[in-house]
Design an enzyme around this catalytic site. Structure first.
Site, PDB file in Angstrom:
ATOM      1  N   ARG A   1      34.215 -14.348  -9.308  1.00 24.60           N
ATOM      2  CA  ARG A   1      33.358 -14.356  -8.101  1.00 24.60           C
ATOM      3  C   ARG A   1      33.109 -12.944  -7.551  1.00 24.60           C
ATOM      4  O   ARG A   1      33.024 -12.751  -6.331  1.00 24.60           O
ATOM      5  CB  ARG A   1      33.963 -15.232  -6.985  1.00 24.60           C
ATOM      6  CG  ARG A   1      34.275 -16.641  -7.387  1.00 24.60           C
ATOM      7  CD  ARG A   1      33.038 -17.469  -7.730  1.00 24.60           C
ATOM      8  NE  ARG A   1      33.500 -18.730  -8.258  1.00 24.60           N
ATOM      9  CZ  ARG A   1      33.644 -18.971  -9.572  1.00 24.60           C
ATOM     10  NH1 ARG A   1      33.303 -18.073 -10.473  1.00 24.60           N
ATOM     11  NH2 ARG A   1      34.086 -20.132  -9.985  1.00 24.60           N
TER      12      ARG A   1
ATOM     13  N   SER B   1      33.207 -24.371  -2.043  1.00 20.18           N
ATOM     14  CA  SER B   1      34.574 -23.898  -1.800  1.00 20.18           C
ATOM     15  C   SER B   1      34.548 -22.717  -0.844  1.00 20.18           C
ATOM     16  O   SER B   1      33.851 -21.730  -1.075  1.00 20.18           O
ATOM     17  CB  SER B   1      35.215 -23.469  -3.120  1.00 20.18           C
ATOM     18  OG  SER B   1      35.401 -24.609  -3.933  1.00 20.18           O
TER      19      SER B   1
ATOM     20  N   GLU C   1      35.730 -17.139  -0.172  1.00 19.29           N
ATOM     21  CA  GLU C   1      34.724 -16.974  -1.234  1.00 19.29           C
ATOM     22  C   GLU C   1      33.340 -16.879  -0.585  1.00 19.29           C
ATOM     23  O   GLU C   1      32.454 -16.192  -1.066  1.00 19.29           O
ATOM     24  CB  GLU C   1      34.779 -18.171  -2.186  1.00 19.29           C
ATOM     25  CG  GLU C   1      33.734 -18.108  -3.281  1.00 19.29           C
ATOM     26  CD  GLU C   1      33.882 -19.239  -4.297  1.00 19.29           C
ATOM     27  OE1 GLU C   1      35.023 -19.589  -4.645  1.00 19.29           O
ATOM     28  OE2 GLU C   1      32.848 -19.763  -4.739  1.00 19.29           O
TER      29      GLU C   1
HETATM   30  C1  LIG Z   1      28.221 -28.284  -2.910  1.00 15.93           C
HETATM   31  C2  LIG Z   1      28.459 -26.891  -3.415  1.00 15.93           C
HETATM   32  C3  LIG Z   1      29.140 -26.700  -4.596  1.00 15.93           C
HETATM   33  C4  LIG Z   1      29.361 -25.398  -5.077  1.00 15.93           C
HETATM   34  N1  LIG Z   1      30.024 -25.251  -6.255  1.00 15.93           N
HETATM   35  C5  LIG Z   1      30.213 -24.006  -6.754  1.00 15.93           C
HETATM   36  C6  LIG Z   1      30.888 -23.811  -7.999  1.00 15.93           C
HETATM   37  O1  LIG Z   1      31.306 -24.744  -8.660  1.00 15.93           O
HETATM   38  N2  LIG Z   1      31.044 -22.545  -8.441  1.00 15.93           N
HETATM   39  C7  LIG Z   1      30.593 -21.475  -7.747  1.00 15.93           C
HETATM   40  O2  LIG Z   1      30.762 -20.343  -8.204  1.00 15.93           O
HETATM   41  N3  LIG Z   1      29.965 -21.628  -6.555  1.00 15.93           N
HETATM   42  C8  LIG Z   1      29.765 -22.857  -6.053  1.00 15.93           C
HETATM   43  N4  LIG Z   1      29.146 -23.007  -4.837  1.00 15.93           N
HETATM   44  C9  LIG Z   1      28.752 -21.823  -4.057  1.00 15.93           C
HETATM   45  C10 LIG Z   1      27.317 -21.338  -4.299  1.00 15.93           C
HETATM   46  O3  LIG Z   1      26.472 -22.383  -4.732  1.00 15.93           O
HETATM   47  C11 LIG Z   1      27.280 -20.178  -5.295  1.00 15.93           C
HETATM   48  O4  LIG Z   1      28.045 -19.067  -4.840  1.00 15.93           O
HETATM   49  C12 LIG Z   1      25.848 -19.724  -5.559  1.00 15.93           C
HETATM   50  O5  LIG Z   1      25.840 -18.816  -6.628  1.00 15.93           O
HETATM   51  C13 LIG Z   1      25.186 -19.078  -4.348  1.00 15.93           C
HETATM   52  O6  LIG Z   1      23.792 -18.971  -4.627  1.00 15.93           O
HETATM   53  P1  LIG Z   1      22.744 -18.872  -3.433  1.00 15.93           P
HETATM   54  O7  LIG Z   1      21.416 -18.607  -4.002  1.00 15.93           O
HETATM   55  O8  LIG Z   1      22.868 -20.056  -2.547  1.00 15.93           O
HETATM   56  O9  LIG Z   1      23.309 -17.589  -2.709  1.00 15.93           O
HETATM   57  P2  LIG Z   1      23.369 -17.190  -1.123  1.00 15.93           P
HETATM   58  O10 LIG Z   1      24.372 -18.049  -0.456  1.00 15.93           O
HETATM   59  O11 LIG Z   1      21.970 -17.275  -0.619  1.00 15.93           O
HETATM   60  O12 LIG Z   1      23.875 -15.747  -1.248  1.00 15.93           O
HETATM   61  C14 LIG Z   1      25.201 -15.478  -1.715  1.00 15.93           C
HETATM   62  C15 LIG Z   1      25.380 -13.978  -1.869  1.00 15.93           C
HETATM   63  O13 LIG Z   1      24.530 -13.512  -2.903  1.00 15.93           O
HETATM   64  C16 LIG Z   1      23.625 -12.534  -2.409  1.00 15.93           C
HETATM   65  N5  LIG Z   1      22.340 -12.751  -3.073  1.00 15.93           N
HETATM   66  C17 LIG Z   1      21.610 -13.903  -3.116  1.00 15.93           C
HETATM   67  N6  LIG Z   1      20.504 -13.723  -3.854  1.00 15.93           N
HETATM   68  C18 LIG Z   1      20.525 -12.436  -4.294  1.00 15.93           C
HETATM   69  C19 LIG Z   1      19.657 -11.652  -5.079  1.00 15.93           C
HETATM   70  N7  LIG Z   1      18.530 -12.143  -5.594  1.00 15.93           N
HETATM   71  N8  LIG Z   1      19.997 -10.358  -5.308  1.00 15.93           N
HETATM   72  C20 LIG Z   1      21.133  -9.842  -4.785  1.00 15.93           C
HETATM   73  N9  LIG Z   1      21.997 -10.538  -4.036  1.00 15.93           N
HETATM   74  C21 LIG Z   1      21.699 -11.820  -3.786  1.00 15.93           C
HETATM   75  C22 LIG Z   1      23.557 -12.760  -0.920  1.00 15.93           C
HETATM   76  O14 LIG Z   1      23.192 -11.587  -0.220  1.00 15.93           O
HETATM   77  C23 LIG Z   1      24.984 -13.200  -0.607  1.00 15.93           C
HETATM   78  O15 LIG Z   1      25.829 -12.096  -0.499  1.00 15.93           O
HETATM   79  C24 LIG Z   1      28.904 -24.292  -4.328  1.00 15.93           C
HETATM   80  C25 LIG Z   1      28.203 -24.505  -3.140  1.00 15.93           C
HETATM   81  C26 LIG Z   1      27.981 -25.772  -2.671  1.00 15.93           C
HETATM   82  C27 LIG Z   1      27.207 -25.975  -1.397  1.00 15.93           C
END
Ligand SMILES: Cc1cc2nc3c(=O)[nH]c(=O)nc-3n(C[C@H](O)[C@H](O)[C@H](O)COP(=O)(O)OP(=O)(O)OC[C@H]3O[C@@H](n4cnc5c(N)ncnc54)[C@H](O)[C@@H]3O)c2cc1C
Length: 305
Positions: A173, A226, A297
């Site tokens: 992560r 998480s 996280e």
């Molecule tokens: C129900 C549920 C289940 C999940 N299960 C998992 C799992 O199994 N494994 C896991 O790893 N995560 C999991 N997650 C967490 C999450 O989905 C991941 O961390 C995912 O990768 C975040 O993507 P996002 O586009 O929503 O990012 P955001 O929440 O929008 O951003 C997260 C971070 O990434 C940065 N960011 C976003 N887009 C960019 C970009 N284009 N360039 C640079 N930085 C950027 C943001 O600034 C921020 O710091 C889960 C979440 C939920 C709600």
């Protein structure tokens, strides 16, 4: 008071708003907004925006907000809404190309359809490709950067650069540039190298993975997955449960009864302050009762109200 007026920008095709709310752009459905919110029409539009944004303004990319808590006082500077339901996915030279705004489950299905294996885990990550790159998201033994061949990033000055995994320090992560630079860089696309797979088998694995998630995670209420990283050799959920915290609530935020490492906003009335206070309470209680200090996280950004 914003330092930048909307009239400062010219020729943009995307949507620009000032002092705009962001709660509905996060899966917790809580928290504040940002001074400037921009939804680019495409990569070039985003580059044009960055070139015109005064250099003193901070830039934050937001994907599907599935790993982000925005404090109630909001984010200073500009937030870029990256999610793009129409973003490009393609196959070229044996690689799968995806724009950063495409949702990971869509990439998983696309890869399966095109005979790729080992992309199924992406179906369980409800974020964008950009968010998965920033977080090195993973589950069920798969990890985003294990299958990245190269990425395209947009630098703060509005210029594009292509980088490879060896430019980054990649861990659980966590993704950082090896040279310690790159603050404010935005992932705009990635090329993935998946091994050959079998479409029907991949689809069956996706179905199985989603069923397992539905059975073990509170997916019917706002949450951000998480909250804490798993400490080495253990599970945050087990520690939180053993500290007696399942169901513990502060304001509208509650530790899920279904999965103790999830905090839910079941009635959609939690403030970001409620959620953050609960995160701190869980951390303190687990440390007192088990001696393990959990590290969040989720990314917590912005200012308190
Ligand atoms: C129900 C549920 C289940 C999940 N299960 C998992 C799992 O199994 N494994 C896991 O790893 N995560 C999991 N997650 C967490 C999450 O989905 C991941 O961390 C995912 O990768 C975040 O993507 P996002 O586009 O929503 O990012 P955001 O929440 O929008 O951003 C997260 C971070 O990434 C940065 N960011 C976003 N887009 C960019 C970009 N284009 N360039 C640079 N930085 C950027 C943001 O600034 C921020 O710091 C889960 C979440 C939920 C709600």
């Amino acid at each position: 008071m914003n330092m930048v007026e909307a009239t400062h920008f010219t020729g943009l095709r995307g949507k620009l708003s000032l002092d705009a709310p962001l709660a509905r752009h996060t899966t917790w459905r809580a928290g504040g907004g940002a001074d400037i919110v921009f939804t680019p029409a495409d990569r070039d539009d985003l580059a044009a925006f960055l070139r015109q944004l005064p250099i003193f303004e901070q830039v934050t990319a937001l994907g599907l907000g599935s790993n982000t808590l925005i404090r109630d006082g909001g984010v200073r500077g500009a937030v870029i809404l990256m999610h793009d339901p129409g973003g490009v996915l393609a196959v070229a030279d044996g690689l799968v190309y995806g724009e950063a705004g495409v949702a990971c489950p869509k990439l998983a299905r696309f890869a399966a359809l095109h005979g790729c294996g080992e992309a199924e885990f992406l179906a369980g990550i409800p974020g964008t490709i950009g968010g998965a790159l920033a977080m090195n998201a993973g589950c069920y033994g798969g990890e985003t950067w294990a299958c990245v061949a190269r990425v395209e990033v947009l630098q703060r000055d509005g210029t594009f650069v292509v980088r490879t995994p060896k430019d980054y320090e990649i861990a659980y992560r966590s993704v950082r540039r090896v040279d310690g630079r790159g603050q404010g860089e935005i992932f705009t696309a990635a090329w993935f190298s998946f091994p050959a797979g079998e479409t029907l088998q991949a689809r069956a694995r996706i179905k199985d993975l989603l069923a397992r998630r539905l059975a073990t995670q509170p997916l019917d209420v706002p949450n951000a997955g998480s909250v804490f990283r798993n400490p080495s050799g253990d599970h945050a959920a087990r520690l939180i449960e053993s500290a007696g915290l399942k169901g513990h609530a502060i304001g509208g935020a509650r530790v899920s009864e279904k999965h103790a490492n999830f905090i839910v906003n079941a009635e959609r009335r939690a403030t970001a302050a409620d959620i953050e206070a609960l995160i701190l309470h869980v951390r303190r209680t687990v440390a007192e009762k088990t001696g393990v200090v959990l590290e969040p996280e989720v990314r917590i950004i912005g200012e308190a109200a």
